[in-house]
Design a protein around this motif. Structure first.
Motif, PDB file in Angstrom:
ATOM      1  N   LEU A 252       0.860  -1.181   0.000  1.00  0.00           N
ATOM      2  CA  LEU A 252       0.000   0.000   0.000  1.00  0.00           C
ATOM      3  C   LEU A 252       0.899   1.235   0.000  1.00  0.00           C
ATOM      4  N   CYS A 253       0.727   2.099  -0.974  1.00  0.00           N
ATOM      5  CA  CYS A 253       1.572   3.280  -1.097  1.00  0.00           C
ATOM      6  C   CYS A 253       0.730   4.546  -1.050  1.00  0.00           C
ATOM      7  N   SER A 254       1.311   5.602  -0.529  1.00  0.00           N
ATOM      8  CA  SER A 254       0.605   6.873  -0.373  1.00  0.00           C
ATOM      9  C   SER A 254       1.513   8.023  -0.769  1.00  0.00           C
ATOM     10  N   ASN A 255       0.897   9.103  -1.251  1.00  0.00           N
ATOM     11  CA  ASN A 255       1.664  10.312  -1.561  1.00  0.00           C
ATOM     12  C   ASN A 255       1.733  11.255  -0.366  1.00  0.00           C
ATOM     13  N   ARG A 256       1.137  10.859   0.765  1.00  0.00           N
ATOM     14  CA  ARG A 256       1.167  11.697   1.965  1.00  0.00           C
ATOM     15  C   ARG A 256       2.111  11.081   2.992  1.00  0.00           C
ATOM     16  N   PRO A 257       2.993  11.874   3.578  1.00  0.00           N
ATOM     17  CA  PRO A 257       3.931  11.342   4.570  1.00  0.00           C
ATOM     18  C   PRO A 257       3.185  10.738   5.757  1.00  0.00           C
ATOM     19  N   PRO A 258       3.723   9.697   6.349  1.00  0.00           N
ATOM     20  CA  PRO A 258       3.043   9.074   7.484  1.00  0.00           C
ATOM     21  C   PRO A 258       2.958  10.032   8.670  1.00  0.00           C
ATOM     22  N   HIS A 259       1.886   9.917   9.412  1.00  0.00           N
ATOM     23  CA  HIS A 259       1.648  10.696  10.628  1.00  0.00           C
ATOM     24  C   HIS A 259       1.512  12.198  10.340  1.00  0.00           C
ATOM     25  N   GLN A 260       1.356  12.567   9.069  1.00  0.00           N
ATOM     26  CA  GLN A 260       1.127  13.985   8.764  1.00  0.00           C
ATOM     27  C   GLN A 260      -0.372  14.217   8.635  1.00  0.00           C
ATOM     28  N   PRO A 261      -0.962  15.093   9.438  1.00  0.00           N
ATOM     29  CA  PRO A 261      -2.407  15.327   9.365  1.00  0.00           C
ATOM     30  C   PRO A 261      -2.795  15.862   7.990  1.00  0.00           C
ATOM     31  N   PRO A 262      -3.974  15.519   7.525  1.00  0.00           N
ATOM     32  CA  PRO A 262      -4.402  15.988   6.199  1.00  0.00           C
ATOM     33  C   PRO A 262      -4.410  17.508   6.068  1.00  0.00           C
ATOM     34  N   HIS A 263      -4.751  18.233   7.147  1.00  0.00           N
ATOM     35  CA  HIS A 263      -4.815  19.684   7.024  1.00  0.00           C
ATOM     36  C   HIS A 263      -3.433  20.313   6.907  1.00  0.00           C
ATOM     37  N   ARG A 264      -2.371  19.511   7.162  1.00  0.00           N
ATOM     38  CA  ARG A 264      -1.021  20.014   7.001  1.00  0.00           C
ATOM     39  C   ARG A 264      -0.482  19.743   5.598  1.00  0.00           C
ATOM     40  N   CYS A 265      -1.277  19.042   4.791  1.00  0.00           N
ATOM     41  CA  CYS A 265      -0.851  18.735   3.423  1.00  0.00           C
ATOM     42  C   CYS A 265      -1.184  19.926   2.528  1.00  0.00           C
ATOM     43  N   THR A 266      -0.199  20.648   2.120  1.00  0.00           N
ATOM     44  CA  THR A 266      -0.389  21.820   1.272  1.00  0.00           C
ATOM     45  C   THR A 266       0.475  21.681   0.027  1.00  0.00           C
ATOM     46  N   GLY A 267       0.194  22.507  -0.949  1.00  0.00           N
ATOM     47  CA  GLY A 267       0.962  22.468  -2.179  1.00  0.00           C
ATOM     48  C   GLY A 267       0.225  21.736  -3.279  1.00  0.00           C
ATOM     49  N   THR A 268       0.795  21.820  -4.480  1.00  0.00           N
ATOM     50  CA  THR A 268       0.129  21.247  -5.655  1.00  0.00           C
ATOM     51  C   THR A 268       0.112  19.725  -5.635  1.00  0.00           C
ATOM     52  N   ARG A 269       0.984  19.083  -4.872  1.00  0.00           N
ATOM     53  CA  ARG A 269       1.002  17.619  -4.816  1.00  0.00           C
ATOM     54  C   ARG A 269      -0.276  17.056  -4.217  1.00  0.00           C
ATOM     55  N   PHE A 270      -0.994  17.861  -3.467  1.00  0.00           N
ATOM     56  CA  PHE A 270      -2.195  17.387  -2.773  1.00  0.00           C
ATOM     57  C   PHE A 270      -3.464  18.023  -3.336  1.00  0.00           C
ATOM     58  N   ARG A 271      -3.402  18.457  -4.583  1.00  0.00           N
ATOM     59  CA  ARG A 271      -4.567  19.020  -5.258  1.00  0.00           C
ATOM     60  C   ARG A 271      -4.786  18.301  -6.584  1.00  0.00           C
ATOM     61  N   LEU A 272      -6.040  18.282  -7.009  1.00  0.00           N
ATOM     62  CA  LEU A 272      -6.372  17.719  -8.308  1.00  0.00           C
ATOM     63  C   LEU A 272      -6.014  18.735  -9.390  1.00  0.00           C
ATOM     64  N   HIS A 273      -5.245  18.312 -10.372  1.00  0.00           N
ATOM     65  CA  HIS A 273      -4.884  19.180 -11.487  1.00  0.00           C
ATOM     66  C   HIS A 273      -5.942  19.039 -12.579  1.00  0.00           C
ATOM     67  N   VAL A 274      -6.579  20.135 -12.914  1.00  0.00           N
ATOM     68  CA  VAL A 274      -7.683  20.135 -13.871  1.00  0.00           C
ATOM     69  C   VAL A 274      -7.295  21.004 -15.059  1.00  0.00           C
ATOM     70  N   ASP A 275      -7.704  20.598 -16.256  1.00  0.00           N
ATOM     71  CA  ASP A 275      -7.402  21.375 -17.461  1.00  0.00           C
ATOM     72  C   ASP A 275      -8.376  22.548 -17.594  1.00  0.00           C
ATOM     73  N   GLY A 276      -8.341  23.456 -16.677  1.00  0.00           N
ATOM     74  CA  GLY A 276      -9.229  24.624 -16.670  1.00  0.00           C
ATOM     75  C   GLY A 276      -9.404  25.113 -15.258  1.00  0.00           C
ATOM     76  N   ALA A 277     -10.089  26.216 -15.127  1.00  0.00           N
ATOM     77  CA  ALA A 277     -10.306  26.783 -13.789  1.00  0.00           C
ATOM     78  C   ALA A 277     -11.218  25.879 -12.993  1.00  0.00           C
ATOM     79  N   ARG A 278     -10.887  25.692 -11.740  1.00  0.00           N
ATOM     80  CA  ARG A 278     -11.696  24.872 -10.839  1.00  0.00           C
ATOM     81  C   ARG A 278     -12.835  25.715 -10.267  1.00  0.00           C
ATOM     82  N   PRO A 279     -14.094  25.325 -10.497  1.00  0.00           N
ATOM     83  CA  PRO A 279     -15.220  26.123 -10.004  1.00  0.00           C
ATOM     84  C   PRO A 279     -15.243  26.163  -8.484  1.00  0.00           C
ATOM     85  N   ALA A 280     -15.801  27.232  -7.969  1.00  0.00           N
ATOM     86  CA  ALA A 280     -15.954  27.338  -6.511  1.00  0.00           C
ATOM     87  C   ALA A 280     -16.891  26.261  -6.020  1.00  0.00           C
ATOM     88  N   GLN A 281     -16.593  25.665  -4.878  1.00  0.00           N
ATOM     89  CA  GLN A 281     -17.407  24.583  -4.314  1.00  0.00           C
ATOM     90  C   GLN A 281     -18.548  25.173  -3.519  1.00  0.00           C
TER      91      GLN A 281
END
Length: 433
Positions: A401-430
């Motif tokens: 089982l592999c993950s792109n998030r470091p172990p024991h790192q809370p999800p809210h501490r995951c910042t940067g483009t590695r933890f976002r979905l890359h979309v071919d266009g502007a992402r609409p407001a949720q």
């Protein structure tokens, strides 16, 4: 444990007997079939099966009298080709042998029948062979469907040899993800979604087993990145859910189930021409799994609002949805866990790269209640909720089982483009509707 995190690609049912004419060149044995009426035994019939042909006779020297032809038209009754008034002159089908077949009601006073080929009408006492149910009807998530037994998950691999992986496979899905066994892979790239800058339209179905959404054929929704070496095209969305909030998802995180799970099924469009071919082939499928918790989600609001969900209350119901934003289905920031597994329904092919989003989606309690009111049966049948349409977790069997998030790192501490979905266009407001 394997520390490699890269993807590894790798006829006739007759009284309980399965008879395949192609397995033998000798005639099959005769079956003596007895029909018992309410009062007495009326007749006997010997039906000899040889390949695709059928002959009928009688155990006595004289056959029983043939039933008389009805005096007039009767839709659905077998009638002979004889001289009848109407189209074709005085002799309908002159010059050809009469063929018995089912003839519908013809307009006007005359009644017609079709004359082509040869044959004899089946007598009412002749045994009728009931066609075998297709394999697709031989499995269910629940073992009892409106009074009859249908094989549930423990029996899938036993009822059809083509489904043997469901019982003996070593890379089966879903699994219970133990976070202590997840390995961090810093080289996993982010997921990329491509829709051509267009919204998505498609049809929402009640299949009797899932709530399904299928995009229109001309629309391309592709996913790549992460553990995927190729671009995969979205084929279908499945929704699994439970009868109560303590169960419903197929995958679990640290033995914790979720109320529901969305599965986005993609096939490898670079190597294969369609989803059926890809499902049987190495590196054929990629399934994005999104677990669902309490609250709301813009994409699911469109799928599960009252106007939409009431249109698919029964099996085979369908409803057209337009202008959906697929990117709204994903969380704003998330990590993912990936492993090599299988389809979670027969034939359980082990050709799937799974990507589990580690941030749950949101759904309201009203939407969950609406899902549980969907029937897995037709309107004419007894209501049975579609809920609990899930396969139990399968053994991991030393898979990594592999993950792109470091172990024991809370999800809210995951910042940067590695933890976002890359979309071919502007992402609409949720926005919540």
């Amino acid at each position: 444990m394997n520390a490699d995190c890269s993807p590894r690609g790798g006829g006739l049912l007759y009284w309980g007997l399965f008879i395949d004419p192609g397995l033998t060149s000798t005639p099959l044995p005769d079956f003596v079939i007895k029909r018992v009426s309410e009062e007495k035994i009326s007749a006997f019939s010997i039906k000899t099966l040889h390949g695709a042909g059928e002959t009928e006779g009688s155990p006595t020297s004289r056959p029983p009298p043939r039933p008389r032809r009805p005096p007039g038209p009767d839709p659905g009754r077998a009638v002979p080709c004889r001289a009848v008034p109407g189209r074709g002159g005085a002799k309908a089908g002159a010059g050809r042998a009469g063929r018995w077949r089912r003839c519908g009601a013809a307009p006007g006073p005359a009644w017609q029948c079709c004359c082509s080929g040869s044959g004899e009408p089946p007598a009412p006492w002749a045994a009728q062979v009931v066609p075998v149910r297709p394999y697709e009807d031989w499995w269910a998530y629940k073992e009892s469907l409106h009074g009859s037994f249908v094989p549930g998950p423990p029996f899938w691999g036993l009822v059809n040899s083509a489904w043997s992986l469901c019982a003996v496979g070593k890379r089966q899905s879903p699994v219970d993800v133990d976070s202590s066994q997840v390995m961090y892979d810093p080289f996993l790239p982010p997921l990329r979604l491509s829709t051509g800058g267009q919204t998505v339209s498609g049809t929402m179905y009640n299949t009797g087993r899932h709530v399904s959404f299928r995009p229109e054929q001309l629309q391309l929704v592709n996913i790549s990145g992460g553990p995927l070496l190729y671009s995969h095209r979205l084929e279908e969305l499945h929704l699994h859910f439970g009868g109560h909030d303590t169960t419903g998802s197929e995958h679990r995180l640290d033995q914790q189930p979720f109320p529901a799970e969305v599965q986005l099924i993609h096939y490898n469009q670079e190597l294969y021409s369609n989803a059926s071919e890809a499902a049987r082939s190495p590196s054929g499928l990629a399934i994005i799994s999104l677990l669902i918790g309490p609250n709301s989600n813009p994409f699911l609001n469109r799928l599960l609002n009252r106007e939409t969900i009431t249109r698919i209350s029964y099996k085979n119901d369908a409803y057209l949805l337009q202008d959906l934003h697929m990117e709204q289905l994903y969380p704003e920031i998330f990590g993912f866990i990936t492993y090599q597994g299988s389809m979670t329904a027969p034939p359980c092919y082990e050709t799937v790269t799974w990507v589990l989003i580690d941030q749950p989606l949101n759904i309201t309690s009203v939407q969950m209640h609406s899902l549980r009111l969907l029937s897995q049966n037709l309107p004419s049948q007894i209501f049975q909720s579609m809920s609990d349409n899930l396969r139990p977790p399968q053994p991991l069997h030393q898979r990594s089982l592999c993950s792109n998030r470091p172990p024991h790192q809370p999800p809210h501490r995951c910042t940067g483009t590695r933890f976002r979905l890359h979309v071919d266009g502007a992402r609409p407001a949720q926005t919540v509707s």
